[in-house]
Design an enzyme around this catalytic site. Structure first.
Site, mmCIF file in Angstrom:
data_model
loop_
_atom_site.group_PDB
_atom_site.id
_atom_site.type_symbol
_atom_site.label_atom_id
_atom_site.label_comp_id
_atom_site.label_asym_id
_atom_site.label_seq_id
_atom_site.Cartn_x
_atom_site.Cartn_y
_atom_site.Cartn_z
ATOM 1 N N HIS A 86 -14.073 33.237 64.658
ATOM 2 C CA HIS A 86 -13.449 34.165 63.699
ATOM 3 C C HIS A 86 -12.569 33.423 62.700
ATOM 4 O O HIS A 86 -12.281 32.219 62.848
ATOM 5 C CB HIS A 86 -12.633 35.225 64.437
ATOM 6 C CG HIS A 86 -11.487 34.670 65.256
ATOM 7 N ND1 HIS A 86 -10.342 34.166 64.701
ATOM 8 C CD2 HIS A 86 -11.332 34.553 66.609
ATOM 9 C CE1 HIS A 86 -9.505 33.771 65.650
ATOM 10 N NE2 HIS A 86 -10.098 33.987 66.830
ATOM 11 N N CYS A 100 -10.645 31.013 71.485
ATOM 12 C CA CYS A 100 -11.620 31.295 70.425
ATOM 13 C C CYS A 100 -11.798 30.067 69.534
ATOM 14 O O CYS A 100 -11.014 29.121 69.576
ATOM 15 C CB CYS A 100 -11.159 32.476 69.581
ATOM 16 S SG CYS A 100 -11.177 34.055 70.458
#
Length: 416
Positions: A323, A341
């Site tokens: 992301h 992440c």
């Protein structure tokens, strides 16, 4: 004088052909019995079922064909129902007995073609049809294939979720034989049992770019267990796109994106910091979720955060994403500072979001994290070697690598 007998023989043979209505091959000059039309083998073979008298065959009993004539033998048997499903079988070495090794379907019509030969090698043939009876009241076993129909990346497994548990090896083998996955171009693949109610299918290598994949069930009417019989299930079609693979090197903090083997972008990234290390291994993109609210509560982190995150691509069920992370641009390409992440600049994340699709591959290497689990947290199927993957099949686990029984074009009788 020498020509007279030869002429008489030719005329005699011609008269015999006319009288018997036989073909010219029956009096061929070489006398080869294989050149003759097959004879009716009805009196040479016997079936174990009530064939031809109007009664229906019990689908729970195997089909058996025997040679009644001691001077003849069975050479081949092909049994097929009206939908095109073939019945697997075994033929004894001496040709005296053939029996089915896969179950018959209930409430179905079958055609059986039996080939024989007599002691002189002349071929015989018998074709019979019969109907199987309706099933007793039994729980239907249905199959739901996944994912939903659409376009996917080369790493997308086919899933099959069953409506009831299937536990024994014999029952699982029956299910596997009936679950067919076909692709154009064709590839070698196998099913793997995740648990009693779910199977995954993947090729030995990733799907070819541009392939079409179709999954279907032939279980309808087939007896699986004592109180379980196959029901009707909906087929599934998938289209495979370009081969897009993103490899994140957590050690060098760079993601390299490949399309069909060529590098199309190198992106500075940050991955999980110590204690929150990103999982190593191959992951399959699960979803493009766009804008997502991410909080520390989702991973049990003691470092509080509550963020609205854009261009979010999910790769695990537990909350690992690729992301946009504009708050960490100073670390991207230099250090790992995330909670697991893979973060990148907003511009790079927007490009990645538009480039990637469900089923594409995201692989992480050189991280301090654990390996991605094969099952239970998304699609980690590709982290199993091909040998271990085949080991999860009820059909091919103990067989040499090659086409599975379910993948062979025709389930023809086999000598034992």
């Amino acid at each position: 004088m020498s020509n007279t007998p030869r002429t008489s023989t030719v005329i005699g043979c011609a008269l015999l052909l006319i009288a018997l209505g036989a073909s010219a091959a029956g009096c061929s000059s070489d006398g080869n019995p294989l050149s003759a039309e097959p004879y009716d083998a009805a009196e040479q073979i016997a079936f174990n079922g009530p064939i031809g008298d109007g009664r229906k065959v019990d689908p729970d009993k195997p089909l058996e064909i025997t040679a009644e004539d001691s001077d003849g033998r069975i050479t081949d048997v092909v049994a097929q129902d009206a939908t095109g499903r073939h019945v697997a079988g075994e033929l004894s070495a001496d040709g005296t007995r053939w029996h089915s090794t896969s179950p018959l379907a209930a409430d179905a019509r079958y055609t059986v073609r039996v080939s024989t030969e007599d002691e002189d090698g002349a071929p015989g043939r018998k074709v019979v049809t019969f109907d199987t009876s309706r099933p007793a009241s039994q729980k239907p076993l249905t199959v739901t294939f996944g994912p939903r129909a659409g376009k996917y990346g080369v790493g997308q497994p086919v899933t099959a979720k069953l409506s009831a548990p299937v536990r024994t090896k014999e029952e699982r083998a029956t299910v596997e034989r009936a679950l067919r996955v076909e692709s154009i171009p064709a590839v070698s693949g196998a099913w793997h049992w995740v648990d009693d109610k779910e199977l995954h299918y993947r090729p030995k290598d990733y799907w070819p770019a541009g392939a079409t994949v179709r999954a279907r069930s032939n279980l309808e009417g087939i007896r699986v267990g004592d109180r379980l019989r196959g029901g009707k299930s909906k087929s599934l079609g998938l289209d495979i796109g370009d081969r897009v693979i993103a490899v994140t090197d957590a050690g060098s903090h760079v993601m390299t994106v490949y399309r069909n083997g060529e590098v199309i972008r190198e992106i500075p990234v940050t991955t999980g910091k110590p204690g929150y290390d990103t999982r190593n291994g191959v992951k399959v993109v699960l979803a493009k979720e766009g804008t997502v609210r991410m909080t520390s509560a989702s991973i049990g982190s003691s470092d509080f955060y509550d963020l609205i995150v854009h261009h979010s691509v999910r790769v695990t069920n537990s909350g690992e994403y690729v992301h946009a992370a504009p708050w960490s641009t100073g670390s991207q390409g230099y250090a790992n500072v995330s909670h697991g992440c893979t973060g990148m600049s907003t511009a790079n994340a927007a490009w990645f979001y538009e480039t990637i699709k469900e089923g594409d591959i995201v692989e992480v290497v050189n991280s301090g994290g654990e390996m991605m689990a094969p099952f239970g947290n998304g699609y980690g199927d590709w982290n199993l070697s091909w040998r271990k993957w085949r080991g999860g099949s009820a059909l091919v686990a103990d067989t040499p690598d090659g086409p599975s029984p379910a993948e062979r074009a025709r389930l023809r009788p086999q000598n034992v």
